[in-house]
Design a protein around this motif. Structure first.
Motif, short mmCIF file in Angstrom:
data_model
loop_
_atom_site.label_atom_id
_atom_site.label_comp_id
_atom_site.label_asym_id
_atom_site.label_seq_id
_atom_site.Cartn_x
_atom_site.Cartn_y
_atom_site.Cartn_z
N ALA A 84 -77.29 -34.87 -34.18
CA ALA A 84 -78.61 -34.69 -33.58
C ALA A 84 -78.70 -35.29 -32.18
O ALA A 84 -79.71 -35.13 -31.49
CB ALA A 84 -79.69 -35.29 -34.47
N GLY A 85 -77.63 -36.02 -31.78
CA GLY A 85 -77.62 -36.61 -30.44
C GLY A 85 -77.97 -38.07 -30.39
O GLY A 85 -78.12 -38.65 -29.30
N ALA A 86 -78.11 -38.73 -31.56
CA ALA A 86 -78.38 -40.17 -31.59
C ALA A 86 -77.09 -40.92 -31.25
O ALA A 86 -76.01 -40.53 -31.69
CB ALA A 86 -78.89 -40.59 -32.95
N VAL A 87 -77.24 -42.00 -30.47
CA VAL A 87 -76.06 -42.67 -29.91
C VAL A 87 -76.06 -44.16 -30.22
O VAL A 87 -77.10 -44.82 -30.21
CB VAL A 87 -76.02 -42.47 -28.37
CG1 VAL A 87 -74.89 -43.28 -27.74
CG2 VAL A 87 -75.86 -40.99 -28.03
N GLN A 99 -88.66 -44.49 -24.52
CA GLN A 99 -89.91 -45.18 -24.84
C GLN A 99 -89.84 -46.66 -24.50
O GLN A 99 -90.84 -47.29 -24.15
CB GLN A 99 -90.22 -45.00 -26.33
CG GLN A 99 -91.53 -45.61 -26.79
CD GLN A 99 -91.77 -45.39 -28.27
OE1 GLN A 99 -91.05 -44.64 -28.94
NE2 GLN A 99 -92.77 -46.05 -28.81
N TYR A 100 -88.63 -47.23 -24.58
CA TYR A 100 -88.45 -48.66 -24.33
C TYR A 100 -87.61 -48.94 -23.08
O TYR A 100 -87.16 -50.06 -22.88
CB TYR A 100 -87.80 -49.32 -25.55
CG TYR A 100 -88.73 -49.38 -26.74
CD1 TYR A 100 -89.68 -50.39 -26.86
CD2 TYR A 100 -88.69 -48.40 -27.72
CE1 TYR A 100 -90.54 -50.44 -27.93
CE2 TYR A 100 -89.56 -48.43 -28.81
CZ TYR A 100 -90.48 -49.45 -28.90
OH TYR A 100 -91.35 -49.50 -29.97
N GLY A 101 -87.41 -47.92 -22.27
CA GLY A 101 -86.70 -48.12 -21.02
C GLY A 101 -85.20 -48.30 -21.16
O GLY A 101 -84.54 -48.82 -20.25
N LEU A 102 -84.65 -47.86 -22.27
CA LEU A 102 -83.20 -47.93 -22.48
C LEU A 102 -82.57 -46.65 -21.96
O LEU A 102 -82.89 -45.56 -22.42
CB LEU A 102 -82.89 -48.10 -23.97
CG LEU A 102 -81.41 -48.25 -24.36
CD1 LEU A 102 -80.86 -49.59 -23.88
CD2 LEU A 102 -81.24 -48.12 -25.88
N THR A 103 -81.69 -46.77 -20.98
CA THR A 103 -81.09 -45.58 -20.38
C THR A 103 -80.12 -44.92 -21.36
O THR A 103 -79.65 -45.55 -22.32
CB THR A 103 -80.31 -45.93 -19.10
OG1 THR A 103 -79.18 -46.76 -19.44
CG2 THR A 103 -81.20 -46.67 -18.11
N GLN A 104 -79.82 -43.66 -21.11
CA GLN A 104 -78.90 -42.94 -21.99
C GLN A 104 -77.55 -43.64 -22.05
O GLN A 104 -76.93 -43.75 -23.11
CB GLN A 104 -78.73 -41.50 -21.51
CG GLN A 104 -79.97 -40.64 -21.70
CD GLN A 104 -79.65 -39.16 -21.72
OE1 GLN A 104 -78.67 -38.75 -22.34
NE2 GLN A 104 -80.47 -38.37 -21.06
#
Length: 289
Positions: A84-87, A99-104
């Motif tokens: 699903a693209g969760a990392v 939502q929490y400012g965590l970059t990809q």
């Protein structure tokens, strides 16, 4: 407000039944030796990561068993990406990370992703007040939790879970399995039972409302709770936590008492006619589809 005698008795009954309830959760979990060994083996093989996660949780006053969320999410593999693209270790989706400012890119970073996960879990606990629902919300999102609560007319996981995605239901089961393996299942279930008692019995004599902070007004069955929540910029789950019996009252009697915080009630009263009009239109639109 002090709980009345009836609710003290009911609370006592709930306490006596807690072992039965816990057994039901355990019965739904995989408590086999193979399962226990598998979870313990993964934890042992990732000792440094586990210690860092537990330290980070403890720093913010969160229970160490939340390390099991990373365990079932990724097996502590910071380089994993789901279908699903969760990392990463905490399996952040892009929207959740944003939502929490965590970059990809930082979703793979153990330090930054763990710091973000701790903040997210803290916020979820403030909202739901029990770790079972927090784990479910972490998996499927707060929107799906709100929909399930609305569909079940309950804020209790053991009631609304059947309206959640199957993946989320299984995710919670895996979490309980992992907590059983680490010897922390009783703590998780005790927390859930305490949350239930606080909601059902000890707030305003069992109504789920604190009369010193809440105001009330009468509404009829023409009002749509989803519309009320939307107009007041509230989560439906929050509205239901203040009004756990309102849907049944409106259905059975055609009217009921709506409870809202005193600082929100004036806004509702000002918009009451607009909310009713919109409720009727949207209900009619749904019924004529």
């Amino acid at each position: 407000m002090k709980p009345n005698l009836k609710n003290i008795v009911l609370a006592g009954i709930l306490l006596l039944c807690s072992q039965i309830m816990n057994a039901q959760f355990l019965a739904a979990s995989d408590t086999s030796e193979n399962s226990v060994r598998r979870y313990k083996s993964i934890i042992s093989a990732n000792k440094e990561i586990v210690e860092f996660i537990e330290y980070s949780l403890a720093q913010k006053g969160l229970p160490k068993h939340l390390r099991n969320l990373a365990l079932i999410e990724s097996h502590f593999n910071r380089n994993i990406t789901s279908g699903a693209g969760a990392v990463g270790v905490w399996q952040f989706m892009t929207s959740h990370a944003n939502q929490y400012g965590l970059t990809q890119q930082n979703r793979n970073d153990l330090y930054k992703s763990t710091k973000t996960a701790v903040i997210s879990l803290t916020n979820l606990y403030k909202k739901y007040n029990n770790w079972v629902t927090v784990v479910a919300a972490y998996n499927c999102g707060e929107g799906n939790i709100a929909k399930a609560m609305a569909a079940a007319n309950s804020s209790q996981y053991h009631v609304f879970y059947k309206f959640l995605p199957e993946e989320t239901i299984n995710h919670v089961k895996k979490y309980l399995n992992a907590c059983y393996a680490t010897g922390e299942l009783q703590s998780v279930l005790s927390n859930y039972n305490s949350s239930r008692m606080n909601t059902v019995f000890f707030v305003n004599g069992g109504s789920g409302k604190n009369s010193e902070q809440m105001a009330e007004t009468d509404i009829n069955a023409g009002f749509n709770l989803n519309v009320i929540a939307d107009e007041l910029d509230l989560d439906v789950s929050r509205l239901l936590s203040w009004n756990p019996e309102i849907s049944q009252e409106l259905q059975d009697k055609g009217e009921g008492t709506l409870y809202l915080p005193k600082d929100i009630m004036p806004d509702f009263l000002l918009r009451k006619n607009k909310i009713l009009s919109r409720s009727i239109k949207e209900t009619h639109a749904i019924n004529t589809k």
